[in-house]
Design a protein around this motif. Structure first.
Motif, PDB file in Angstrom:
ATOM      1  N   UNK A 248       9.666  12.186   8.296  1.00  0.00           N
ATOM      2  CA  UNK A 248       8.723  12.403   9.407  1.00  0.00           C
ATOM      3  C   UNK A 248       9.228  13.402  10.441  1.00  0.00           C
ATOM      4  N   UNK A 249      10.249  14.178  10.114  1.00  0.00           N
ATOM      5  CA  UNK A 249      10.749  15.196  11.020  1.00  0.00           C
ATOM      6  C   UNK A 249       9.895  16.461  10.914  1.00  0.00           C
ATOM      7  N   UNK A 250      10.149  17.376  11.812  1.00  0.00           N
ATOM      8  CA  UNK A 250       9.499  18.685  11.755  1.00  0.00           C
ATOM      9  C   UNK A 250       9.971  19.406  10.494  1.00  0.00           C
ATOM     10  N   UNK A 251       9.070  19.989   9.701  1.00  0.00           N
ATOM     11  CA  UNK A 251       9.506  20.740   8.524  1.00  0.00           C
ATOM     12  C   UNK A 251      10.481  21.848   8.904  1.00  0.00           C
ATOM     13  N   UNK A 252      11.448  22.109   8.044  1.00  0.00           N
ATOM     14  CA  UNK A 252      12.468  23.122   8.329  1.00  0.00           C
ATOM     15  C   UNK A 252      11.841  24.491   8.582  1.00  0.00           C
ATOM     16  N   UNK A 253      12.567  25.297   9.334  1.00  0.00           N
ATOM     17  CA  UNK A 253      12.061  26.631   9.708  1.00  0.00           C
ATOM     18  C   UNK A 253      11.719  27.500   8.502  1.00  0.00           C
ATOM     19  N   UNK A 254      12.476  27.364   7.410  1.00  0.00           N
ATOM     20  CA  UNK A 254      12.233  28.227   6.250  1.00  0.00           C
ATOM     21  C   UNK A 254      10.913  27.899   5.552  1.00  0.00           C
ATOM     22  N   UNK A 255      10.331  26.721   5.864  1.00  0.00           N
ATOM     23  CA  UNK A 255       9.049  26.363   5.270  1.00  0.00           C
ATOM     24  C   UNK A 255       7.876  26.648   6.208  1.00  0.00           C
ATOM     25  N   UNK A 256       8.171  26.948   7.469  1.00  0.00           N
ATOM     26  CA  UNK A 256       7.111  27.152   8.449  1.00  0.00           C
ATOM     27  C   UNK A 256       6.177  28.319   8.099  1.00  0.00           C
ATOM     28  N   UNK A 257       6.688  29.460   7.592  1.00  0.00           N
ATOM     29  CA  UNK A 257       5.770  30.555   7.234  1.00  0.00           C
ATOM     30  C   UNK A 257       4.721  30.144   6.198  1.00  0.00           C
ATOM     31  N   UNK A 258       5.121  29.303   5.254  1.00  0.00           N
ATOM     32  CA  UNK A 258       4.179  28.855   4.234  1.00  0.00           C
ATOM     33  C   UNK A 258       3.155  27.882   4.808  1.00  0.00           C
ATOM     34  N   UNK A 259       3.583  27.105   5.783  1.00  0.00           N
ATOM     35  CA  UNK A 259       2.651  26.176   6.437  1.00  0.00           C
ATOM     36  C   UNK A 259       1.610  26.960   7.237  1.00  0.00           C
ATOM     37  N   UNK A 260       2.090  27.914   8.056  1.00  0.00           N
ATOM     38  CA  UNK A 260       1.167  28.696   8.883  1.00  0.00           C
ATOM     39  C   UNK A 260       0.231  29.537   8.020  1.00  0.00           C
ATOM     40  N   UNK A 261       0.756  30.120   6.941  1.00  0.00           N
ATOM     41  CA  UNK A 261      -0.070  30.928   6.055  1.00  0.00           C
ATOM     42  C   UNK A 261      -1.157  30.073   5.392  1.00  0.00           C
ATOM     43  N   UNK A 262      -0.786  28.885   4.966  1.00  0.00           N
ATOM     44  CA  UNK A 262      -1.745  27.992   4.310  1.00  0.00           C
ATOM     45  C   UNK A 262      -2.843  27.555   5.273  1.00  0.00           C
ATOM     46  N   UNK A 263      -2.445  27.171   6.483  1.00  0.00           N
ATOM     47  CA  UNK A 263      -3.419  26.739   7.492  1.00  0.00           C
ATOM     48  C   UNK A 263      -4.389  27.884   7.803  1.00  0.00           C
ATOM     49  N   UNK A 264      -3.866  29.096   7.911  1.00  0.00           N
ATOM     50  CA  UNK A 264      -4.706  30.258   8.212  1.00  0.00           C
ATOM     51  C   UNK A 264      -5.655  30.573   7.060  1.00  0.00           C
ATOM     52  N   UNK A 265      -5.102  30.607   5.834  1.00  0.00           N
ATOM     53  CA  UNK A 265      -5.916  30.951   4.669  1.00  0.00           C
ATOM     54  C   UNK A 265      -6.998  29.914   4.399  1.00  0.00           C
ATOM     55  N   UNK A 266      -6.701  28.658   4.677  1.00  0.00           N
ATOM     56  CA  UNK A 266      -7.684  27.596   4.446  1.00  0.00           C
ATOM     57  C   UNK A 266      -8.627  27.412   5.637  1.00  0.00           C
ATOM     58  N   UNK A 267      -8.351  28.167   6.711  1.00  0.00           N
ATOM     59  CA  UNK A 267      -9.177  28.121   7.928  1.00  0.00           C
ATOM     60  C   UNK A 267      -9.223  26.716   8.539  1.00  0.00           C
ATOM     61  N   UNK A 268      -8.047  26.073   8.533  1.00  0.00           N
ATOM     62  CA  UNK A 268      -7.926  24.752   9.156  1.00  0.00           C
ATOM     63  C   UNK A 268      -7.638  24.911  10.647  1.00  0.00           C
ATOM     64  N   UNK A 269      -8.168  23.996  11.425  1.00  0.00           N
ATOM     65  CA  UNK A 269      -7.752  23.877  12.816  1.00  0.00           C
ATOM     66  C   UNK A 269      -6.537  22.960  12.881  1.00  0.00           C
ATOM     67  N   UNK A 270      -5.885  22.927  14.010  1.00  0.00           N
ATOM     68  CA  UNK A 270      -4.745  22.022  14.192  1.00  0.00           C
ATOM     69  C   UNK A 270      -5.066  21.098  15.352  1.00  0.00           C
ATOM     70  N   UNK A 271      -5.245  19.823  14.996  1.00  0.00           N
ATOM     71  CA  UNK A 271      -5.589  18.841  16.033  1.00  0.00           C
ATOM     72  C   UNK A 271      -4.494  17.796  16.232  1.00  0.00           C
ATOM     73  N   UNK A 272      -3.515  17.797  15.361  1.00  0.00           N
ATOM     74  CA  UNK A 272      -2.412  16.855  15.498  1.00  0.00           C
ATOM     75  C   UNK A 272      -1.125  17.454  14.962  1.00  0.00           C
ATOM     76  N   UNK A 273      -0.006  17.002  15.500  1.00  0.00           N
ATOM     77  CA  UNK A 273       1.320  17.501  15.070  1.00  0.00           C
ATOM     78  C   UNK A 273       1.448  19.006  15.284  1.00  0.00           C
ATOM     79  N   UNK A 274       0.762  19.540  16.272  1.00  0.00           N
ATOM     80  CA  UNK A 274       0.853  20.975  16.565  1.00  0.00           C
ATOM     81  C   UNK A 274       2.263  21.400  16.895  1.00  0.00           C
ATOM     82  N   UNK A 275       3.032  20.482  17.499  1.00  0.00           N
ATOM     83  CA  UNK A 275       4.415  20.818  17.860  1.00  0.00           C
ATOM     84  C   UNK A 275       5.317  20.926  16.651  1.00  0.00           C
TER      85      UNK A 275
END
Length: 278
Positions: A248-275
């Motif tokens: 339940x920790x914050x995903x490591x920095x090396x995985x963050x680009x893939x998370x942001x890219x996926x959220x953007x490509x899927x056109x998801x909003x962020x309503x929780x765990x934004x931090x």
């Protein structure tokens, strides 16, 4: 070792060879394992698998007058010519006991070795030289592998998830759609997505979907829960409500680009765990 019934050993070995996937592994069982059993078996395994042949019925023909009947030995009805010559040279004849073979340690080891071979990829270059792997070497490697499987079983479970997005770096986003996939995700990520409630929620409603970031080895590194509005499935909009790394920790920095890219490509909003994202 002079064994009267080598055919019984070969029959048992064929059963184990039949379980091997690779033809190279099958050949190893029928050659390397066979030769080890007939020539280099430790004394404890000889005692467990073989009985000495009693020669009391052949006193006259073999000139062995001092031999007495022994109920612990095997009493053959006849001896082939090669066996008679071996006795004349003073060598011992042995008989393989084919009853309840699988209860003996040697055959359990062969079974584990076959499982170890089956875990190799079919194009593994080690198969080209598998005949050079001695039985003791294969035993040590297979036992260590089996111990690792026992201690880390979920790393070896294949859940075959549906791939949603794939990237050149070898990472991909998959969708969790079976109870096995949810449980494996929870076990390897040390969080509660595998406790059953999330799978039941996904199965009984259309309001949430769960995604996992996997590497080339199918190991998970981030889990997303996406909640959807009540519009038509083709136009509904999703919002990330949970984004968790291991424990339940914050995903490591090396995985963050893939998370942001996926959220953007899927056109998801962020309503929780934004931090936990970015």
């Amino acid at each position: 070792m002079n064994v009267l019934n080598v055919h019984d050993i070969e029959r048992e070995l064929r059963k184990y060879a039949a379980r091997a996937i690779s033809p190279h592994a099958k050949r190893w069982v029928m050659t390397v394992a066979r030769n080890y059993i007939l020539g280099r078996l430790p004394e404890k395994d000889v005692i467990a698998n073989f009985r000495e042949v009693c020669l009391c019925g052949f006193k006259a023909t073999l000139n062995v007058p001092h031999v007495r009947h022994d109920v612990e030995k095997y009493d053959p009805p006849e001896l082939p010519e090669w066996a008679a010559l071996a006795v004349e040279r003073g060598e011992t004849l042995m008989w393989f006991d084919p009853v309840q073979v699988r209860r003996r340690e040697l055959w359990s080891v062969i079974e584990v070795i076959v499982l170890w071979f089956n875990n190799w990829k079919i194009d593994d270059t080690r198969f080209r030289r598998v005949d050079r792997i001695a039985f003791p070497v294969a035993t040590n490697a297979a036992v260590l592998w089996y111990k690792d499987v026992s201690e880390n079983i979920w790393h070896y479970v294949t859940d075959k998830p549906v791939v949603v997005k794939e990237y050149e770096e070898g990472f991909r986003w998959v969708k969790l759609v079976t109870q096995l996939q949810f449980e494996r995700e929870g076990r390897l990520m040390n969080h509660c997505v595998g406790n059953g409630s999330y799978y039941n929620r996904w199965r009984t409603s259309n309001t949430s979907e769960f995604f996992s970031l996997r590497d080339r080895q199918n190991n998970p590194h981030a889990t997303l829960e996406v909640a959807y509005d009540n519009s038509h499935p083709l136009v509904r909009k999703g919002s990330v409500v949970q984004c968790r790394g291991n424990s339940n920790h914050r995903p490591d920095n090396k995985y963050q680009p893939f998370i942001k890219k996926f959220v953007t490509e899927m056109k998801f909003k962020i309503s929780g765990d934004g931090s936990l994202i970015g």
